[in-house]
Every structure is written in structure tokens, then in C-alpha cells.
Motif scaffolding. Structure first.
Motif, PDB file in Angstrom:
ATOM      1  N   PHE A   1     -43.721 -15.490  16.463  1.00  0.00           N
ATOM      2  CA  PHE A   1     -43.223 -16.663  15.067  1.00  0.00           C
ATOM      3  C   PHE A   1     -43.890 -17.507  15.038  1.00  0.00           C
ATOM      4  O   PHE A   1     -44.396 -17.918  13.212  1.00  0.00           O
ATOM      5  CB  PHE A   1     -41.878 -16.592  15.176  1.00  0.00           C
ATOM      6  CG  PHE A   1     -41.000 -15.440  15.124  1.00  0.00           C
ATOM      7  CD1 PHE A   1     -40.600 -14.676  13.451  1.00  0.00           C
ATOM      8  CD2 PHE A   1     -40.287 -15.070  16.294  1.00  0.00           C
ATOM      9  CE1 PHE A   1     -39.128 -13.596  13.334  1.00  0.00           C
ATOM     10  CE2 PHE A   1     -39.297 -14.323  16.243  1.00  0.00           C
ATOM     11  CZ  PHE A   1     -39.351 -13.156  14.976  1.00  0.00           C
ATOM     12  N   ARG A   2     -44.770 -17.860  15.754  1.00  0.00           N
ATOM     13  CA  ARG A   2     -44.972 -19.371  15.645  1.00  0.00           C
ATOM     14  C   ARG A   2     -46.736 -19.135  14.698  1.00  0.00           C
ATOM     15  O   ARG A   2     -47.136 -19.543  14.737  1.00  0.00           O
ATOM     16  CB  ARG A   2     -45.473 -20.083  16.934  1.00  0.00           C
ATOM     17  CG  ARG A   2     -44.142 -21.207  17.334  1.00  0.00           C
ATOM     18  CD  ARG A   2     -43.841 -21.577  18.583  1.00  0.00           C
ATOM     19  NE  ARG A   2     -42.849 -22.071  19.283  1.00  0.00           N
ATOM     20  CZ  ARG A   2     -42.609 -23.272  18.765  1.00  0.00           C
ATOM     21  NH1 ARG A   2     -43.705 -24.140  18.244  1.00  0.00           N
ATOM     22  NH2 ARG A   2     -41.794 -24.217  18.957  1.00  0.00           N
TER      23      ARG A   2
ATOM     24  N   THR B   6     -41.042 -14.696  22.029  1.00  0.00           N
ATOM     25  CA  THR B   6     -40.949 -14.207  21.401  1.00  0.00           C
ATOM     26  C   THR B   6     -41.157 -15.029  20.798  1.00  0.00           C
ATOM     27  O   THR B   6     -41.959 -15.233  19.304  1.00  0.00           O
ATOM     28  CB  THR B   6     -39.957 -13.404  21.058  1.00  0.00           C
ATOM     29  OG1 THR B   6     -38.877 -14.225  20.518  1.00  0.00           O
ATOM     30  CG2 THR B   6     -39.596 -11.983  21.540  1.00  0.00           C
ATOM     31  N   GLY B   7     -40.665 -16.451  20.514  1.00  0.00           N
ATOM     32  CA  GLY B   7     -40.648 -17.672  18.978  1.00  0.00           C
ATOM     33  C   GLY B   7     -42.563 -17.774  19.188  1.00  0.00           C
ATOM     34  O   GLY B   7     -42.551 -18.237  18.146  1.00  0.00           O
TER      35      GLY B   7
ATOM     36  N   ARG C 261     -34.311 -15.327  19.426  1.00  0.00           N
ATOM     37  CA  ARG C 261     -33.087 -15.688  18.976  1.00  0.00           C
ATOM     38  C   ARG C 261     -31.935 -14.250  18.414  1.00  0.00           C
ATOM     39  O   ARG C 261     -30.914 -14.599  18.622  1.00  0.00           O
ATOM     40  CB  ARG C 261     -33.354 -16.488  17.161  1.00  0.00           C
ATOM     41  CG  ARG C 261     -33.818 -17.546  17.267  1.00  0.00           C
ATOM     42  CD  ARG C 261     -33.315 -18.609  17.893  1.00  0.00           C
ATOM     43  NE  ARG C 261     -34.291 -19.902  18.581  1.00  0.00           N
ATOM     44  CZ  ARG C 261     -35.017 -20.279  18.591  1.00  0.00           C
ATOM     45  NH1 ARG C 261     -35.426 -19.402  19.575  1.00  0.00           N
ATOM     46  NH2 ARG C 261     -35.597 -21.558  18.023  1.00  0.00           N
ATOM     47  N   ASP C 262     -32.407 -13.213  18.629  1.00  0.00           N
ATOM     48  CA  ASP C 262     -32.058 -12.267  18.101  1.00  0.00           C
ATOM     49  C   ASP C 262     -32.242 -11.305  19.642  1.00  0.00           C
ATOM     50  O   ASP C 262     -32.563  -9.887  19.245  1.00  0.00           O
ATOM     51  CB  ASP C 262     -32.486 -11.769  17.559  1.00  0.00           C
ATOM     52  CG  ASP C 262     -34.019 -11.615  16.678  1.00  0.00           C
ATOM     53  OD1 ASP C 262     -34.272 -12.156  17.911  1.00  0.00           O
ATOM     54  OD2 ASP C 262     -34.365 -10.994  15.971  1.00  0.00           O
ATOM     55  N   ILE C 263     -32.439 -11.465  20.646  1.00  0.00           N
ATOM     56  CA  ILE C 263     -32.876 -10.379  21.557  1.00  0.00           C
ATOM     57  C   ILE C 263     -31.888  -9.537  21.924  1.00  0.00           C
ATOM     58  O   ILE C 263     -31.901  -8.530  21.412  1.00  0.00           O
ATOM     59  CB  ILE C 263     -33.427 -11.243  23.187  1.00  0.00           C
ATOM     60  CG1 ILE C 263     -35.064 -11.560  22.217  1.00  0.00           C
ATOM     61  CG2 ILE C 263     -34.297  -9.897  24.613  1.00  0.00           C
ATOM     62  CD1 ILE C 263     -36.156 -11.534  22.013  1.00  0.00           C
TER      63      ILE C 263
ATOM     64  N   ARG D 276     -29.438 -17.404   8.179  1.00  0.00           N
ATOM     65  CA  ARG D 276     -30.381 -16.732   7.952  1.00  0.00           C
ATOM     66  C   ARG D 276     -29.429 -14.825   8.224  1.00  0.00           C
ATOM     67  O   ARG D 276     -29.057 -14.863   9.188  1.00  0.00           O
ATOM     68  CB  ARG D 276     -31.821 -16.448   8.388  1.00  0.00           C
ATOM     69  CG  ARG D 276     -31.768 -15.226   9.936  1.00  0.00           C
ATOM     70  CD  ARG D 276     -33.303 -15.559   9.860  1.00  0.00           C
ATOM     71  NE  ARG D 276     -33.720 -15.273  11.930  1.00  0.00           N
ATOM     72  CZ  ARG D 276     -33.703 -15.470  12.876  1.00  0.00           C
ATOM     73  NH1 ARG D 276     -34.235 -16.884  12.746  1.00  0.00           N
ATOM     74  NH2 ARG D 276     -33.294 -15.431  13.373  1.00  0.00           N
TER      75      ARG D 276
ATOM     76  N   ARG E 299     -40.380 -10.448  10.145  1.00  0.00           N
ATOM     77  CA  ARG E 299     -39.342  -9.765  11.393  1.00  0.00           C
ATOM     78  C   ARG E 299     -39.329  -8.462  11.737  1.00  0.00           C
ATOM     79  O   ARG E 299     -39.435  -8.385  12.709  1.00  0.00           O
ATOM     80  CB  ARG E 299     -37.574  -9.906  11.539  1.00  0.00           C
ATOM     81  CG  ARG E 299     -37.493 -11.461  10.961  1.00  0.00           C
ATOM     82  CD  ARG E 299     -35.803 -11.750  11.069  1.00  0.00           C
ATOM     83  NE  ARG E 299     -35.953 -11.742  12.509  1.00  0.00           N
ATOM     84  CZ  ARG E 299     -36.170 -12.520  13.585  1.00  0.00           C
ATOM     85  NH1 ARG E 299     -36.459 -14.276  12.471  1.00  0.00           N
ATOM     86  NH2 ARG E 299     -35.957 -12.995  14.204  1.00  0.00           N
TER      87      ARG E 299
END
Ligand code: DC
Length: 225
Positions: A37-38, A33-34, A128-130, A185, A107
Motif C-alpha cells: 500500500f505504501r 502487505t503494508g 489490516r485485513d489478512i 473504511r 485493494r
């Protein structure tokens, strides 16, 4: 019981290398998933849009075409008609990704895509939030971490092997500032889900970490036996 495996943790903990191998061994699809975002950060940066330009970001997010496809089992990130999988790996994009990732609209846009992918096939998904947000019911949740110096050394090795000229101190300060941003965040911060197992990889080899995770997966979900 679902066959979802969620792997979260800070930058450079080895998530993608490990998740890929775990997916291969258990016959699951690996979703990074990073990379999504990238891709958003890359897109906005190319257009000269800054993180504080919320109206422009929101309007671009409506039209942006972002697809995840698989070629020989490898995840490819397609932005419009372009495969940007290589371009999004640059250190400046790592940093921008962490900055754009604080924006709730970014997000939400990616959350839908991530959940759709997990609906199609059982996945090992890293980010990070999976475990805390994207797949809260995943039957296996891992929080992967390592000492910050070890993480910086690993990233240094990875980048120099690709021929990039980088400095280890810069990498370490980049990792620290990303950790800080990702953990602090308001929306979906980097956090260990309460039912996640903490795995510290500082003193372990890749193979050892993979074995540890497969054992946890089998203990938690008999369908992995
Ligand atoms: O895993 P990575 O280094 O490719 O991720 C790049 C950035 O994207 C990371 O610093 C924070 C953000 N990210 C996020 O906020 N949530 C995720 N699930 C994955 C990445």
C-alpha cells in the motif's frame, strides 16, 4: 492444514518486527502487505495524483509494475525498475498509504498479489485485513495491539534511530488518524477476525510476544510442532 499465519493490528503494534521473527523461527516467508500500500501511495504521490482522482488512479493501476522479491530473506519492494523499500518508510507515505488503502480498486489489485505470494510458499503475512479477507482460511490468526502511547513511543524510537527528526505528539496524532481511517473504511477495514487471538503487546518485550505467538501457532496447528 495450511501453514499460513495472519497477523493484523493497528499501526505501530509491532507487527512487522514480530512477524519477521516468527517467520524466521518457523521457517516461513514474511510478507509485509503494508509495504505494498505504501508503494502504491508513493507511486501516486510522485506523479502528483491525489486520492480523489479515481480515473487517473484506475488507469495507473493497470500499468503499474509492482513486484515483491526477497534478498537475503528480506522483502524488497520493486516499483518499475526501482527498489523503493527505503523511500516508502517516510511518515508522509504512511499517511498517504492509509488514504489510498480505502480505494476498492487499489485493494483488489493488491489482494491478487498477496494471494499469489501466499500460494508459492507458507507465509506469515501482516496487515489490516489478512485474517478477515486476504487469507480467511489461515490456520493461525493473531490480532496484535498495544496502547496508543506505547505504539507512538515505539515508532518514535524507530524513526529517531534512523536519524529522522520527529516529534512524539505528531506521531501519536498520525497513528490515531490512521487507526481511524483504517478501522472505518467500507472495504476490508481493520478488524479482529472472529477466529483471531488478541495479543496485547503493551507490557511485553519483543521476545515475549514472539514466544506467545509461537505457542498459539503450535496449539492451533500441529504441523508447527
Ligand atoms: O502496516 P503499515 O503501517 O506499513 O501500513 C500502511 C497503511 O497501509 C495502513 O495505514 C493501512 C494500509 N494497509 C491496509 O489497508 N491493509 C493492509 N493489509 C496493510 C496496510
Amino acid at each position: 492444514m495450511n501453514k499460513e499465519i495472519a497477523i493484523d493490528g493497528p499501526a505501530g503494534a509491532g507487527k512487522s518486527t514480530i512477524a519477521k521473527k516468527v517467520a524466521e523461527k518457523l521457517g516461513l516467508i514474511y510478507v509485509d502487505t503494508g509495504a505494498m500500500f505504501r508503494a502504491i501511495a508513493f507511486f501516486m504521490t510522485e506523479k502528483g495524483i491525489g486520492v480523489d482522482e479515481l480515473d487517473r488512479i484506475k488507469s495507473e493501476l493497470e500499468d503499474i509494475r509492482l513486484d515483491i522479491v526477497y534478498e537475503n530473506g528480506e522483502q524488497q519492494v520493486i516499483l518499475g525498475d526501482e527498489n523503493v523499500s527505503g523511500k516508502i518508510r517516510k511518515p508522509e507515505i504512511s499517511n498517504a498509504a492509509s488514504k489510498f488503502a480505502v480505494i476498492p480498486e487499489v485493494r483488489t489489485r493488491l489482494l491478487n498479489l498477496q494471494r499469489e505470494l501466499a500460494k508459492k510458499r507458507p507465509v506469515v503475512m501482516d496487515g489490516r485485513d489478512i485474517g478477515s479477507k486476504v487469507l480467511p482460511n489461515a490456520s493461525v490468526k493473531i490480532f496484535l495491539t498495544a496502547d496508543v502511547r506505547v505504539r507512538a513511543e515505539r515508532r518514535y524510537k524507530e524513526l529517531t534511530q534512523k536519524g529522522e527528526s520527529v516529534n512524539i505528539e505528531d506521531i501519536m496524532s498520525d497513528i490515531k488518524s490512521r487507526d481511524e481511517q483504517d478501522m472505518n473504511r467500507t472495504v476490508s477495514p481493520l478488524v479482529q477476525a472472529k477466529d483471531a487471538v488478541l495479543v496485547d503487546t503493551s507490557a511485553l518485550s519483543i521476545e515475549e510476544v514472539v514466544e506467545v505467538i509461537i505457542k498459539i501457532a503450535k496449539d492451533r496447528n500441529s504441523e508447527f510442532k
